[in-house]
Write a protein that holds these residues in place. Structure first.
Motif, PDB file in Angstrom:
ATOM      1  N   PHE A 175       8.062  22.083  11.187  1.00 20.30           N
ATOM      2  CA  PHE A 175       9.286  21.355  10.815  1.00 20.30           C
ATOM      3  C   PHE A 175       9.161  20.762   9.407  1.00 20.30           C
ATOM      4  N   LYS A 176       8.007  20.159   9.106  1.00 16.24           N
ATOM      5  CA  LYS A 176       7.805  19.544   7.786  1.00 16.24           C
ATOM      6  C   LYS A 176       7.840  20.583   6.673  1.00 16.24           C
ATOM      7  N   ARG A 177       7.326  21.762   6.953  1.00 20.04           N
ATOM      8  CA  ARG A 177       7.282  22.823   5.944  1.00 20.04           C
ATOM      9  C   ARG A 177       8.617  23.544   5.786  1.00 20.04           C
ATOM     10  N   SER A 178       9.531  23.300   6.712  1.00 22.65           N
ATOM     11  CA  SER A 178      10.803  24.039   6.716  1.00 22.65           C
ATOM     12  C   SER A 178      11.758  23.476   5.662  1.00 22.65           C
ATOM     13  N   ALA A 179      12.105  24.300   4.704  1.00 24.43           N
ATOM     14  CA  ALA A 179      13.078  23.893   3.681  1.00 24.43           C
ATOM     15  C   ALA A 179      14.500  24.173   4.144  1.00 24.43           C
ATOM     16  N   ARG A 180      14.646  25.201   4.993  1.00 32.49           N
ATOM     17  CA  ARG A 180      15.975  25.560   5.481  1.00 32.49           C
ATOM     18  C   ARG A 180      15.897  26.093   6.905  1.00 32.49           C
ATOM     19  N   PHE A 181      16.995  25.885   7.633  1.00 32.49           N
ATOM     20  CA  PHE A 181      17.163  26.446   8.963  1.00 32.49           C
ATOM     21  C   PHE A 181      18.407  27.334   8.913  1.00 32.49           C
ATOM     22  N   VAL A 182      18.230  28.610   9.223  1.00 32.03           N
ATOM     23  CA  VAL A 182      19.336  29.562   9.093  1.00 32.03           C
ATOM     24  C   VAL A 182      19.478  30.364  10.377  1.00 32.03           C
ATOM     25  N   GLY A 183      20.623  31.006  10.514  1.00 28.58           N
ATOM     26  CA  GLY A 183      20.866  31.927  11.610  1.00 28.58           C
ATOM     27  C   GLY A 183      20.530  33.348  11.205  1.00 28.58           C
ATOM     28  N   VAL A 184      20.725  34.280  12.121  1.00 26.43           N
ATOM     29  CA  VAL A 184      20.347  35.675  11.862  1.00 26.43           C
ATOM     30  C   VAL A 184      21.221  36.302  10.782  1.00 26.43           C
ATOM     31  N   GLN A 185      22.544  36.098  10.863  1.00 24.83           N
ATOM     32  CA  GLN A 185      23.412  36.632   9.814  1.00 24.83           C
ATOM     33  C   GLN A 185      23.037  36.028   8.460  1.00 24.83           C
ATOM     34  N   ASP A 186      22.777  34.725   8.447  1.00 27.60           N
ATOM     35  CA  ASP A 186      22.414  34.046   7.201  1.00 27.60           C
ATOM     36  C   ASP A 186      21.138  34.650   6.611  1.00 27.60           C
ATOM     37  N   TYR A 187      20.170  34.940   7.482  1.00 18.76           N
ATOM     38  CA  TYR A 187      18.899  35.495   7.028  1.00 18.76           C
ATOM     39  C   TYR A 187      19.096  36.885   6.426  1.00 18.76           C
ATOM     40  N   VAL A 188      19.885  37.726   7.097  1.00 17.87           N
ATOM     41  CA  VAL A 188      20.132  39.079   6.592  1.00 17.87           C
ATOM     42  C   VAL A 188      20.873  39.030   5.259  1.00 17.87           C
ATOM     43  N   VAL A 189      21.858  38.148   5.158  1.00 20.19           N
ATOM     44  CA  VAL A 189      22.594  38.012   3.902  1.00 20.19           C
ATOM     45  C   VAL A 189      21.678  37.518   2.790  1.00 20.19           C
ATOM     46  N   TYR A 190      20.738  36.612   3.130  1.00 19.34           N
ATOM     47  CA  TYR A 190      19.758  36.163   2.142  1.00 19.34           C
ATOM     48  C   TYR A 190      18.881  37.332   1.677  1.00 19.34           C
ATOM     49  N   LEU A 220      25.845  14.226  13.194  1.00 13.35           N
ATOM     50  CA  LEU A 220      24.944  15.093  13.947  1.00 13.35           C
ATOM     51  C   LEU A 220      23.703  15.454  13.141  1.00 13.35           C
ATOM     52  N   LEU A 221      23.852  15.619  11.832  1.00  6.53           N
ATOM     53  CA  LEU A 221      22.682  15.874  10.998  1.00  6.53           C
ATOM     54  C   LEU A 221      21.706  14.707  11.068  1.00  6.53           C
ATOM     55  N   GLU A 222      22.237  13.496  11.083  1.00  5.81           N
ATOM     56  CA  GLU A 222      21.386  12.306  11.162  1.00  5.81           C
ATOM     57  C   GLU A 222      20.658  12.243  12.496  1.00  5.81           C
ATOM     58  N   ILE A 223      21.352  12.605  13.580  1.00  2.41           N
ATOM     59  CA  ILE A 223      20.720  12.583  14.905  1.00  2.41           C
ATOM     60  C   ILE A 223      19.584  13.596  14.975  1.00  2.41           C
ATOM     61  N   ILE A 224      19.797  14.789  14.425  1.00  3.44           N
ATOM     62  CA  ILE A 224      18.770  15.826  14.453  1.00  3.44           C
ATOM     63  C   ILE A 224      17.655  15.504  13.464  1.00  3.44           C
ATOM     64  N   GLY A 225      17.996  14.819  12.388  1.00  4.05           N
ATOM     65  CA  GLY A 225      16.985  14.425  11.414  1.00  4.05           C
ATOM     66  C   GLY A 225      16.780  15.421  10.301  1.00  4.05           C
ATOM     67  N   ILE A 226      17.870  16.045   9.842  1.00  2.36           N
ATOM     68  CA  ILE A 226      17.776  16.971   8.714  1.00  2.36           C
ATOM     69  C   ILE A 226      18.853  16.636   7.691  1.00  2.36           C
ATOM     70  N   GLU A 227      18.638  17.072   6.456  1.00  2.00           N
ATOM     71  CA  GLU A 227      19.615  16.893   5.398  1.00  2.00           C
ATOM     72  C   GLU A 227      20.539  18.108   5.338  1.00  2.00           C
ATOM     73  N   GLU A 228      21.716  17.891   4.776  1.00  2.00           N
ATOM     74  CA  GLU A 228      22.651  19.004   4.634  1.00  2.00           C
ATOM     75  C   GLU A 228      22.064  20.127   3.784  1.00  2.00           C
ATOM     76  N   SER A 229      21.173  19.777   2.864  1.00  2.00           N
ATOM     77  CA  SER A 229      20.546  20.779   1.996  1.00  2.00           C
ATOM     78  C   SER A 229      19.649  21.743   2.771  1.00  2.00           C
ATOM     79  N   ALA A 230      19.291  21.368   4.014  1.00  2.00           N
ATOM     80  CA  ALA A 230      18.466  22.257   4.842  1.00  2.00           C
ATOM     81  C   ALA A 230      19.292  23.348   5.511  1.00  2.00           C
ATOM     82  N   LEU A 231      20.599  23.299   5.352  1.00  2.00           N
ATOM     83  CA  LEU A 231      21.490  24.284   5.953  1.00  2.00           C
ATOM     84  C   LEU A 231      22.168  25.101   4.856  1.00  2.00           C
ATOM     85  N   PRO A 232      22.620  26.305   5.178  1.00  2.00           N
ATOM     86  CA  PRO A 232      23.288  27.117   4.167  1.00  2.00           C
ATOM     87  C   PRO A 232      24.638  26.511   3.769  1.00  2.00           C
TER      88      PRO A 232
END
Length: 514
Positions: A150-165, A195-207
């Protein structure tokens, strides 16, 4: 000839189809893979399977284009499965196996979310249940159980997002995919700060999130060169596979309903504004058409359940067992000689929303056969679909005249007849079972300005009506009785607390040394 490549990233394979602008299939390629189903309920997949699969398909399309010499690929249109989670580092490299949408292990994380915000508030905000099915609890599971990842994760993406990347180098997603994360406000189409605050991630961690049909970028030079394709080919975000399948089936205007069966089965009806079930039994998601939503009721294990039974109990006649299992079922009467099944082999989504529910066979006697059980599996799938169709019909007050059906299982005509008999409605079958791929073509047609709207694009690529199957009025009462019994069966098990006991029993078995 001008063509569009549809990339459909499914649960068991990636498929690529080169279409003419009139919807003719010119070339198709696929690459099979499989999620890893672990005994503790985890479901994982190697991220490299998508990288390898997509590159293989692009290369095969490049060779076909070279051999044909006259093909001009106007765009790559991408659709995929939803709600899986891939953790990536700063360099864009996956650092953990993908947590798949079927994974149901984040119960504790769901409880944590409920302690911070009510299920009703989450439902009204996201259109979704607090359930392990969706992305937010999976991300929280990583935070709790894999803190270093989790600490090393800069982004969390879905499968479509990953393929497009992989194709464009851009971190970007669309509303129809983002709304399945349980982190998107479906009324505004933006990430929910609460919801981002509850999960504990920043918006920058999402596409970045954009409307479906958006051009994400162009093929990276290295990707294009490897595949023998032009660098300037645009890559289009067609959207979530189920919403895109609705496009491919012509279920575009409010008042229509589709049933699409792949790994799971999904009943979808378009709506002009968000619609919520008073008991939260259906979901509301953003559609693959900008400015539109869908009411949805899904089942987690349908095609994959049929495949499991074929593999384990009818493996002899051909490599996947379908020849034998199909033959077995055709020789059993409606009602499976009394055998009933519950298809909750990875928990239940709609209509029960019970992540701890389990699959079962009921009413077996020594007179029953493997063929009866095979038919009971198929009937259980369609009976659950019928319950979900009723949910949607009652919620939207739809005077349904027919249901459009598609997906891999519709190649087996008995499955289509079962749907007509259980739904007590005519079922309409499009000319192709590749609904998601065709929907991606339709999305691209509108995005590129080749069609003025989605309905025009559908009529362009599907000018002829598919065939229709009518219900057998003599059989309809059989399934009405079966539906009543299966409802009582599930309700009795759930009320007795047996699912909680079974969960504790599984934990006991994992920890005991024998």
């Amino acid at each position: 000839m001008k063509t569009i490549l549809s990339l459909d990233i499914g649960t068991s394979s990636v498929r690529g189809i080169l279409y003419s602008l009139e919807g003719k299939e010119l070339f198709a390629a696929s690459c099979a893979y499989s999620p890893i189903f672990l005994n503790d309920g985890k479901v994982r997949q190697l991220c490299s399977s998508w990288d390898i699969g997509v590159r293989k398909i692009l290369s095969e399309c490049g060779r076909f284009r070279k051999d044909s010499r006259e093909l001009d690929i106007l765009a790559v249109s991408v659709t995929s499965q939803r709600a899986s989670v891939i953790a990536m580092d700063d360099d864009g490299t996956p650092i953990y196996d993908a947590i798949m949408w079927q994974d149901k292990t984040s119960h504790a994380e769901c409880d944590y979310i409920r302690s911070k915000i009510s299920p009703e508030d989450v439902y009204s905000l996201t259109g979704l249940h607090i359930d392990p099915y969706f992305s937010a609890p999976k991300i929280l599971w990583l935070k709790t159980n894999e803190p270093e990842i989790f600490k090393r994760s800069a982004r969390f993406v879905g499968v479509q997002d990953y393929v497009v990347y992989l194709l464009t180098g851009k971190y970007i997603t669309d509303h129809s995919q983002a709304c399945r994360t349980q982190l998107l406000d479906i009324s505004s189409g933006i990430w929910s700060k609460q919801l981002l605050e509850i999960i504990g991630i920043e918006e920058s961690a999402l596409p970045e999130v954009v409307p479906p049909g958006t051009i994400a970028g162009e093929l990276l030079p290295a990707v294009a060169d490897e595949a023998g394709l032009s660098e300037n080919i645009p890559v289009i975000l067609a959207g979530g596979d189920q919403q895109v399948a609705a496009l491919g089936m012509g279920v575009i205007a409010p008042g229509s309903v589709e049933a699409n069966t792949g790994t799971g089965s999904f009943m979808i009806s378009p709506v002009a504004t968000p619609v919520f079930h008073p008991e939260m039994k259906t979901l509301c998601s953003m559609a693959a058409i900008p400015g539109q939503w869908v009411v949805e009721a899904g089942i987690l294990t349908t095609g994959i359940l049929y495949s499991w039974f074929a593999r384990e109990f009818a493996p002899d006649e051909d490599c996947d067992g379908y020849g034998e299992i199909n033959h077995l079922i055709e020789n059993v009467p409606a009602g499976a000689n009394g055998v009933l099944a519950l298809p909750h082999f990875k928990g239940s989504a709609a209509p029960y929303w019970n992540a701890k529910a389990k699959g079962m066979f009921f009413n077996l006697t020594l007179a029953n056969t493997r063929a009866d059980m095979a038919r009971a599996v198929l009937e259980s799938i369609v009976l659950e679909m019928g319950a979900n169709l009723t949910l949607i019909k009652d919620l939207l007050k739809l005077p349904l005249k027919r249901t459009v059906v598609a997906g891999g299982l519709t190649r087996f005509d008995l499955f289509n007849r079962l749907q007509a008999d259980v739904f007590a409605l005519p079922v309409s079958l499009p000319q192709t079972t590749e609904a998601s791929a065709l929907g991606a073509l339709i999305s691209a047609q509108v995005s590129l300005g080749l069609s003025s709207d989605y309905l025009s694009a559908f009529r362009k690529v599907q000018p002829e009506k598919g065939r229709e199957i009518l219900p057998d009025e003599a059989v309809v009462p059989v399934y009405r009785q079966a539906a009543i019994i299966r409802e009582k069966l599930y309700s009795s098990l759930n009320a007795s607390g047996i699912y909680d006991d079974a969960e504790k029993y599984m934990i006991f078995l994992e920890n005991i040394e024998v």
